[in-house]
Design an enzyme around this catalytic site. Structure first.
Site, mmCIF file in Angstrom:
data_model
loop_
_atom_site.group_PDB
_atom_site.id
_atom_site.type_symbol
_atom_site.label_atom_id
_atom_site.label_comp_id
_atom_site.label_asym_id
_atom_site.label_seq_id
_atom_site.Cartn_x
_atom_site.Cartn_y
_atom_site.Cartn_z
ATOM 1 N N ASP A 33 50.532 112.728 -109.612
ATOM 2 C CA ASP A 33 50.676 112.430 -111.032
ATOM 3 C C ASP A 33 50.661 113.744 -111.808
ATOM 4 O O ASP A 33 49.880 114.647 -111.517
ATOM 5 C CB ASP A 33 49.538 111.513 -111.499
ATOM 6 N N ASN A 90 49.237 99.313 -113.757
ATOM 7 C CA ASN A 90 49.337 98.769 -115.109
ATOM 8 C C ASN A 90 50.576 97.889 -115.144
ATOM 9 O O ASN A 90 51.687 98.361 -114.882
ATOM 10 C CB ASN A 90 49.439 99.903 -116.128
ATOM 11 N N GLY A 96 49.288 98.888 -120.674
ATOM 12 C CA GLY A 96 49.363 100.346 -120.608
ATOM 13 C C GLY A 96 50.463 100.890 -119.724
ATOM 14 O O GLY A 96 50.520 102.097 -119.474
ATOM 15 N N HIS A 101 58.988 101.437 -113.455
ATOM 16 C CA HIS A 101 59.320 101.382 -112.025
ATOM 17 C C HIS A 101 57.976 101.169 -111.342
ATOM 18 O O HIS A 101 57.040 101.950 -111.570
ATOM 19 C CB HIS A 101 59.994 102.682 -111.566
ATOM 20 N N HIS A 103 54.616 101.163 -109.689
ATOM 21 C CA HIS A 103 53.827 102.246 -109.084
ATOM 22 C C HIS A 103 52.366 101.864 -109.013
ATOM 23 O O HIS A 103 51.823 101.243 -109.918
ATOM 24 C CB HIS A 103 53.980 103.568 -109.844
ATOM 25 N N HIS A 105 48.670 103.654 -108.832
ATOM 26 C CA HIS A 105 47.912 104.886 -108.991
ATOM 27 C C HIS A 105 46.842 104.886 -107.896
ATOM 28 O O HIS A 105 46.071 103.927 -107.781
ATOM 29 C CB HIS A 105 47.180 104.915 -110.343
HETATM 30 P P1 AMP Z 1 51.707 104.043 -116.260
HETATM 31 O O1 AMP Z 1 51.062 104.230 -117.601
HETATM 32 O O2 AMP Z 1 50.896 103.170 -115.362
HETATM 33 O O3 AMP Z 1 53.153 103.616 -116.381
HETATM 34 O O4 AMP Z 1 51.642 105.467 -115.551
HETATM 35 C C1 AMP Z 1 52.626 106.440 -115.666
HETATM 36 C C2 AMP Z 1 52.074 107.680 -115.028
HETATM 37 O O5 AMP Z 1 53.156 108.544 -114.721
HETATM 38 C C3 AMP Z 1 51.115 108.493 -115.915
HETATM 39 O O6 AMP Z 1 49.855 108.643 -115.244
HETATM 40 C C4 AMP Z 1 51.831 109.846 -116.090
HETATM 41 O O7 AMP Z 1 50.939 110.935 -116.094
HETATM 42 C C5 AMP Z 1 52.748 109.872 -114.888
HETATM 43 N N1 AMP Z 1 53.955 110.666 -115.031
HETATM 44 C C6 AMP Z 1 54.847 110.659 -116.044
HETATM 45 N N2 AMP Z 1 55.899 111.455 -115.769
HETATM 46 C C7 AMP Z 1 55.673 111.976 -114.537
HETATM 47 C C8 AMP Z 1 56.395 112.861 -113.672
HETATM 48 N N3 AMP Z 1 57.578 113.394 -114.042
HETATM 49 N N4 AMP Z 1 55.855 113.183 -112.483
HETATM 50 C C9 AMP Z 1 54.661 112.656 -112.105
HETATM 51 N N5 AMP Z 1 53.942 111.806 -112.858
HETATM 52 C C10 AMP Z 1 54.442 111.469 -114.063
#
Ligand code: AMP
Length: 109
Positions: A33, A90, A96, A101, A103, A105
């Site tokens: 992340d 999320n 949140g 796409h 994912h 965490h």
């Molecule tokens: P969510 O809020 O669950 O959609 O999480 C999105 C996550 O993606 C956040 O923790 C961001 O810090 C992370 N994020 C956004 N852009 C990138 C990127 N280019 N590379 C890696 N992580 C990213």
């Protein structure tokens, strides 16, 4: 709402933007992340179009199995000492979710 091909993780999968990769197989990619909220903060994504966990639950069993196999292998790789960890997702804007796409965490302190 349809899957939007212009989301950040789709661009990572298409190699339009870089990532710090930690695990990859035919179906799954895992990378660090950008803004870690723990000592280890990894995002684990399926390589196919899937918006979020609700969407994942509507995929066929093989898709889900393939993805969870990648999740298992990522955890084994980044957590060889079997430390306790969080695995969270999320699901939807009001929960949140920022990137549409699917994912997980993976967080390890
Ligand atoms: P969510 O809020 O669950 O959609 O999480 C999105 C996550 O993606 C956040 O923790 C961001 O810090 C992370 N994020 C956004 N852009 C990138 C990127 N280019 N590379 C890696 N992580 C990213």
């Amino acid at each position: 709402m349809h899957y939007d091909d212009s989301n950040v993780f789709a661009k990572i999968l298409n190699k339009e933007i870089p990532c710090s990769k930690v695990y990859e197989d035919e179906h799954t990619l895992a990378f660090k992340d950008l803004h870690p909220k723990a000592r280890i903060h990894i995002l684990i994504i399926p390589k196919s179009k899937c918006k979020n966990f609700s969407d994942l639950l509507n995929m066929d069993a093989q898709f889900i199995t393939n993805f969870f196999n990648g999740v298992k292998n990522t955890i084994k790789q980044v957590n060889p000492d079997n430390l306790d960890f969080k695995l969270l997702t999320n699901n939807g804007i009001n929960a949140g979710q920022e990137i549409f796409h699917m994912h997980f965490h993976l967080l390890i302190n």
